[in-house]
Enzyme design. Structure first.
Site, PDB file in Angstrom:
ATOM      1  N   ARG A 149      11.147 -52.627  68.864  1.00  0.00           N
ATOM      2  CA  ARG A 149       9.926 -52.629  68.677  1.00  0.00           C
ATOM      3  C   ARG A 149       9.500 -54.032  68.066  1.00  0.00           C
ATOM      4  O   ARG A 149      10.158 -54.056  67.184  1.00  0.00           O
ATOM      5  CB  ARG A 149       9.484 -51.492  67.575  1.00  0.00           C
ATOM      6  CG  ARG A 149       7.896 -51.511  67.781  1.00  0.00           C
ATOM      7  CD  ARG A 149       7.556 -50.404  66.406  1.00  0.00           C
ATOM      8  NE  ARG A 149       7.613 -50.952  65.138  1.00  0.00           N
ATOM      9  CZ  ARG A 149       7.016 -50.115  64.338  1.00  0.00           C
ATOM     10  NH1 ARG A 149       6.383 -48.902  64.288  1.00  0.00           N
ATOM     11  NH2 ARG A 149       7.017 -50.798  62.773  1.00  0.00           N
ATOM     12  N   TYR A 161       0.204 -54.037  59.203  1.00  0.00           N
ATOM     13  CA  TYR A 161       1.185 -52.904  59.515  1.00  0.00           C
ATOM     14  C   TYR A 161       2.324 -53.367  60.100  1.00  0.00           C
ATOM     15  O   TYR A 161       2.362 -54.161  60.959  1.00  0.00           O
ATOM     16  CB  TYR A 161       0.589 -51.793  60.179  1.00  0.00           C
ATOM     17  CG  TYR A 161       1.649 -50.869  60.866  1.00  0.00           C
ATOM     18  CD1 TYR A 161       2.160 -51.113  61.890  1.00  0.00           C
ATOM     19  CD2 TYR A 161       2.153 -50.063  59.851  1.00  0.00           C
ATOM     20  CE1 TYR A 161       3.157 -50.495  62.494  1.00  0.00           C
ATOM     21  CE2 TYR A 161       3.588 -49.562  60.199  1.00  0.00           C
ATOM     22  CZ  TYR A 161       3.693 -49.561  61.705  1.00  0.00           C
ATOM     23  OH  TYR A 161       5.197 -48.829  62.091  1.00  0.00           O
ATOM     24  N   ASP A 213       3.735 -50.995  68.354  1.00  0.00           N
ATOM     25  CA  ASP A 213       2.767 -49.974  67.541  1.00  0.00           C
ATOM     26  C   ASP A 213       1.457 -50.595  67.138  1.00  0.00           C
ATOM     27  O   ASP A 213       1.426 -51.523  66.447  1.00  0.00           O
ATOM     28  CB  ASP A 213       3.694 -49.328  66.554  1.00  0.00           C
ATOM     29  CG  ASP A 213       2.760 -48.196  65.762  1.00  0.00           C
ATOM     30  OD1 ASP A 213       3.399 -47.489  65.098  1.00  0.00           O
ATOM     31  OD2 ASP A 213       1.787 -47.723  66.159  1.00  0.00           O
ATOM     32  N   HIS A 215      -0.954 -48.986  65.876  1.00  0.00           N
ATOM     33  CA  HIS A 215      -1.179 -48.101  64.640  1.00  0.00           C
ATOM     34  C   HIS A 215      -2.625 -47.810  64.664  1.00  0.00           C
ATOM     35  O   HIS A 215      -3.081 -47.942  63.431  1.00  0.00           O
ATOM     36  CB  HIS A 215      -0.760 -48.983  63.273  1.00  0.00           C
ATOM     37  CG  HIS A 215       0.094 -48.212  62.446  1.00  0.00           C
ATOM     38  ND1 HIS A 215      -0.684 -47.853  61.279  1.00  0.00           N
ATOM     39  CD2 HIS A 215       1.260 -47.485  62.343  1.00  0.00           C
ATOM     40  CE1 HIS A 215       0.116 -46.793  60.544  1.00  0.00           C
ATOM     41  NE2 HIS A 215       1.232 -46.911  61.054  1.00  0.00           N
ATOM     42  N   GLU A 239       2.237 -47.976  71.191  1.00  0.00           N
ATOM     43  CA  GLU A 239       2.099 -46.638  70.485  1.00  0.00           C
ATOM     44  C   GLU A 239       0.852 -46.700  69.636  1.00  0.00           C
ATOM     45  O   GLU A 239       0.186 -47.575  69.399  1.00  0.00           O
ATOM     46  CB  GLU A 239       3.210 -46.759  69.284  1.00  0.00           C
ATOM     47  CG  GLU A 239       3.213 -45.700  68.412  1.00  0.00           C
ATOM     48  CD  GLU A 239       4.621 -45.674  67.481  1.00  0.00           C
ATOM     49  OE1 GLU A 239       5.332 -46.456  67.812  1.00  0.00           O
ATOM     50  OE2 GLU A 239       4.306 -45.202  66.524  1.00  0.00           O
ATOM     51  N   GLU A 265       3.257 -39.238  66.074  1.00  0.00           N
ATOM     52  CA  GLU A 265       3.703 -39.007  64.780  1.00  0.00           C
ATOM     53  C   GLU A 265       2.840 -38.311  63.603  1.00  0.00           C
ATOM     54  O   GLU A 265       3.337 -37.714  62.903  1.00  0.00           O
ATOM     55  CB  GLU A 265       4.148 -40.311  64.470  1.00  0.00           C
ATOM     56  CG  GLU A 265       3.109 -41.287  63.804  1.00  0.00           C
ATOM     57  CD  GLU A 265       3.650 -42.576  63.607  1.00  0.00           C
ATOM     58  OE1 GLU A 265       4.346 -43.353  64.233  1.00  0.00           O
ATOM     59  OE2 GLU A 265       3.107 -43.146  62.558  1.00  0.00           O
ATOM     60  N   ARG A 286       5.610 -38.347  70.190  1.00  0.00           N
ATOM     61  CA  ARG A 286       6.142 -38.732  69.071  1.00  0.00           C
ATOM     62  C   ARG A 286       6.294 -37.709  67.917  1.00  0.00           C
ATOM     63  O   ARG A 286       6.535 -38.400  66.691  1.00  0.00           O
ATOM     64  CB  ARG A 286       5.494 -40.019  68.658  1.00  0.00           C
ATOM     65  CG  ARG A 286       5.462 -41.350  69.682  1.00  0.00           C
ATOM     66  CD  ARG A 286       6.064 -42.469  69.176  1.00  0.00           C
ATOM     67  NE  ARG A 286       5.934 -43.019  67.921  1.00  0.00           N
ATOM     68  CZ  ARG A 286       7.053 -43.278  67.032  1.00  0.00           C
ATOM     69  NH1 ARG A 286       8.311 -42.946  67.584  1.00  0.00           N
ATOM     70  NH2 ARG A 286       6.881 -43.445  65.754  1.00  0.00           N
ATOM     71  N   GLU A 342      13.261 -43.190  67.434  1.00  0.00           N
ATOM     72  CA  GLU A 342      13.024 -44.191  66.435  1.00  0.00           C
ATOM     73  C   GLU A 342      13.931 -44.249  65.572  1.00  0.00           C
ATOM     74  O   GLU A 342      14.513 -43.204  65.129  1.00  0.00           O
ATOM     75  CB  GLU A 342      11.687 -44.180  66.026  1.00  0.00           C
ATOM     76  CG  GLU A 342      11.288 -45.376  64.771  1.00  0.00           C
ATOM     77  CD  GLU A 342       9.933 -45.057  64.453  1.00  0.00           C
ATOM     78  OE1 GLU A 342       9.157 -43.988  64.751  1.00  0.00           O
ATOM     79  OE2 GLU A 342       9.523 -45.924  63.612  1.00  0.00           O
ATOM     80  N   TRP A 405      -5.720 -47.521  58.820  1.00  0.00           N
ATOM     81  CA  TRP A 405      -4.379 -48.268  58.246  1.00  0.00           C
ATOM     82  C   TRP A 405      -3.166 -47.925  59.384  1.00  0.00           C
ATOM     83  O   TRP A 405      -3.176 -46.964  59.946  1.00  0.00           O
ATOM     84  CB  TRP A 405      -3.796 -47.669  56.884  1.00  0.00           C
ATOM     85  CG  TRP A 405      -2.646 -48.530  56.514  1.00  0.00           C
ATOM     86  CD1 TRP A 405      -2.398 -49.976  56.591  1.00  0.00           C
ATOM     87  CD2 TRP A 405      -1.358 -48.017  57.017  1.00  0.00           C
ATOM     88  NE1 TRP A 405      -0.990 -50.172  56.275  1.00  0.00           N
ATOM     89  CE2 TRP A 405      -0.242 -49.066  56.594  1.00  0.00           C
ATOM     90  CE3 TRP A 405      -0.518 -46.654  57.239  1.00  0.00           C
ATOM     91  CZ2 TRP A 405       1.140 -48.955  56.560  1.00  0.00           C
ATOM     92  CZ3 TRP A 405       0.758 -46.514  57.067  1.00  0.00           C
ATOM     93  CH2 TRP A 405       1.554 -47.641  56.645  1.00  0.00           C
TER      94      TRP A 405
HETATM   95  C1  CS2 Z   1       5.050 -46.046  62.218  1.00  0.00           C
HETATM   96  C2  CS2 Z   1       5.257 -45.554  60.650  1.00  0.00           C
HETATM   97  O1  CS2 Z   1       7.410 -45.684  62.565  1.00  0.00           O
HETATM   98  C3  CS2 Z   1       6.064 -45.868  63.010  1.00  0.00           C
HETATM   99  O2  CS2 Z   1       5.638 -45.844  64.152  1.00  0.00           O
HETATM  100  O3  CS2 Z   1       3.858 -45.578  62.712  1.00  0.00           O
HETATM  101  O4  CS2 Z   1       6.052 -46.221  60.146  1.00  0.00           O
HETATM  102  C4  CS2 Z   1       4.191 -44.961  59.600  1.00  0.00           C
HETATM  103  O5  CS2 Z   1       3.285 -45.994  59.446  1.00  0.00           O
HETATM  104  C5  CS2 Z   1       4.890 -44.312  58.573  1.00  0.00           C
HETATM  105  O6  CS2 Z   1       5.625 -43.462  58.918  1.00  0.00           O
HETATM  106  C6  CS2 Z   1       3.792 -43.721  57.858  1.00  0.00           C
HETATM  107  O7  CS2 Z   1       4.257 -43.103  56.634  1.00  0.00           O
HETATM  108 MG    MG Z   2       3.730 -45.543  64.611  1.00  0.00          MG
END
Ligand code: CS2
Ligand code: MG
Length: 405
Positions: A149, A161, A213, A215, A239, A265, A286, A342, A405
Site C-alpha cells: 500500500r 493520513y 487508502d 481514508h 480503500e 474496517e 475489510r 493487512e 480524518w
Molecule cells: C487505516 C488504519 O490500516 C488502515 O487501513 O485505515 O490505519 C486506521 O486509520 C486506524 O486503524 C485507525 O485506528
Molecule cells: Mg484503512
C-alpha cells in the site's frame, strides 16, 4: 459436568500504544484471550466489559460460543455499534481460543482446516514525498512482499493520513490532551496522488499488488472520477473512497470505474455491509475480528460475501492487537474467498507483551501450530505499560470546516 468460566479479566496495557484484552479462565484451567481494542476510545470498551459483561460470563459453559454471542447481542437491547461489538468480539475470540486449546489444535483447523499455504499480506510504504515512498516500496519488495500500500505527503499540506513520523511504525493516535488537528485539501490530493501511482508503476512495473487508502475523504462523485482516472495503474484496491454510512452511494462509484473498492474496517456487524455486498458495490470487505463481533461474526460476513464474489481484506493496523491479528490469520487460512491481509508491524514491546506463534515468511503470514489462537499475554510485563489516553487526529479543510480524518 461440562467446564465453566471461573474468571473474566480485562487487561489494559500500553506497550507503545493502548490495547484492551479480555482473558477468560475455565474451571479446567484453560485460558482464552480476546482483543477489545477500540483506538481512541479504549476505556469505553474496558468499562463495558468489566461492568456489564464479565459478571454475566462467570459460571457459563465456555463451549456455548453461539449462545453466548446471542446472549450478549440480543440481551443488550442496544444492539450494534463499535463499543458493544468490540466487547462481544473479545468474548467470542476468547471462547474460540479456549475451544481450540481444549481440542488441542490451532483454531484454523476448527474453522475448516487449511485452505491455502499462507496468508498473503500487504505492507505500508509511505513517505513525505514520492522519492521516499519509492524507496519504501523497494524495501518491501526486497523483503518478499507481494502487495504494497502506498501513501504520500501532499505538497502544501502538513501531516496527512498514512504518512508516519517514525519510519518504522505508523501510529495515528498521538493526541494525549486533545486530538492533533490536520488540514486537508481534496483538490491538492486528487491532483497529486495519480503522480505517485505513475512513479511506482514506472519504477517497479505491474508484477505486484498496489493498494491505496483514500481514508473516507472523497465524495461519491470525486471517488468515481478518481477511480476512473487511476485505472491505468491497475490498483488491487482503492480503500475507503467515501464515508461508508451511505452504502447506496457506492453505486455512483461502481457505475463509473473498474478500480476495485475495499471498505469495512469501521463496520461492526453484517448490517453495515449487507447492501454493499449483495449489490456487489465493493470488491473486498475489510471487517476485522475485534471490531466486527469476533471470529463468529466475521466468518458469517465473509461467507455471505462469498455468495457475491466479494473477497476478504481484513483490517490489520497497529491498533489491532496480536490477539486480533492471530484470529484474522486463522480465518484467512480457512475461508474460501480470501483476498489479502493487512499487516502493520507492532512495536517490540507489543510483541514482548503478546507473544504469538504467527510469523512472516515469503510475503505471507503463517499461523503456526500452537493450539488455539497461539497468543500468550505476559500480564506482569503488561502491567509495566500503564494506559495513556491517546486521541486519533481530527481533520479540517483549509477553511477550517470539520472534515473526515
Ligand atoms: C487505516 C488504519 O490500516 C488502515 O487501513 O485505515 O490505519 C486506521 O486509520 C486506524 O486503524 C485507525 O485506528
Ligand atoms: Mg484503512
Amino acid at each position: 459436568m461440562s467446564d465453566r468460566i471461573v474468571d473474566a479479566k480485562v487487561i489494559v496495557t500500553c506497550p507503545g500504544r493502548n490495547f484492551v484484552t479480555l482473558k477468560l479462565t475455565t474451571a479446567d484451567g484453560v485460558t482464552g484471550l480476546g482483543d477489545a481494542t477500540l483506538n481512541g476510545r479504549e476505556l469505553a470498551v474496558a468499562t463495558y466489559l468489566q461492568e456489564y459483561v464479565c459478571p454475566l460470563l462467570l459460571g457459563r459453559d465456555p463451549a456455548q460460543i453461539n449462545d453466548t454471542w446471542q446472549y450478549l447481542y440480543r440481551g443488550a437491547y442496544w444492539r450494534r455499534g463499535p463499543v458493544t461489538m468490540a466487547s462481544i468480539a473479545a468474548v467470542d475470540m476468547a471462547l474460540w481460543d479456549i475451544k481450540a486449546k481444549t481440542a488441542g489444535m490451532p483454531l484454523y483447523q476448527l474453522l475448516g482446516g487449511r485452505a491455502r499455504d499462507g496468508v498473503t499480506v500487504y505492507g505500508h510504504a509511505n513517505g513525505r514525498d514520492i522519492p521516499e515512498v519509492l524507496d519504501e516500496v523497494a524495501a518491501f519488495l526486497e523483503r518478499g512482499y507481494k502487495a504494497v500500500r502506498v501513501q504520500v505527503g501532499i505538497p502544501g499540506l502538513g501531516a496527512v493520513y498514512g504518512v508516519s513520523k517514525d519510519r518504522t511504525f505508523y501510529e495515528p493516535a498521538t493526541g494525549t490532551d486533545r486530538p492533533e488537528e490536520t488540514r486537508w485539501s481534496t483538490e491538492a490530493y486528487l491532483h497529486f496522488v495519480p503522480q505517485l501511482f505513475a512513479a511506482v508503476r514506472d519504477r517497479f512495473g505491474f508484477d505486484f499488488h498496489l493498494l491505496h487508502d483514500a481514508h473516507h475523504r472523497l465524495t461519491p462523485t470525486e471517488a468515481a472520477k478518481f477511480g476512473k482516472r487511476i485505472e491505468e495503474y491497475d490498483l488491487f484496491w482503492l480503500e475507503d473512497p467515501t464515508p461508508a454510512e451511505a452504502q447506496d452511494a457506492f453505486r455512483i462509484i461502481k457505475q463509473h470505474t473498474t478500480t476495485p473498492i475495499a471498505v469495512g474496517e469501521v463496520f461492526n456487524t453484517i448490517w453495515d455491509c449487507h447492501q454493499l455486498i449483495s449489490e456487489r458495490l465493493i470488491d473486498f470487505i475489510r471487517v476485522t475480528p475485534v471490531h466486527a463481533g469476533g471470529v463468529s461474526h466475521v466468518k458469517r460476513i465473509v461467507e455471505f460475501a462469498d455468495l457475491y464474489g466479494v473477497r476478504s481484506g481484513f483490517h490489520g493496523a497497529t491498533d489491532m492487537s496480536p490477539v486480533c491479528m492471530a484470529a484474522a490469520i486463522h480465518l484467512d487460512m480457512s475461508i474460501a474467498n480470501f483476498g489479502l491481509q493487512e499487516y502493520m508491524h507492532h512495536t517490540e514491546e507489543t510483541n514482548a507483551v503478546f507473544r504469538h506463534a504467527y510469523y512472516f515468511a515469503d510475503g505471507c503470514l503463517h499461523p503456526g501450530d500452537e493450539p488455539g489462537l497461539g497468543v500468550t499475554l505476559d500480564e506482569e510485563l503488561a502491567a509495566t505499560f500503564p494506559y495513556r489516553r491517546a486521541y486519533l487526529p481530527v481533520n479540517r479543510l483549509l477553511d477550517g470546516t470539520m472534515f473526515h480524518w
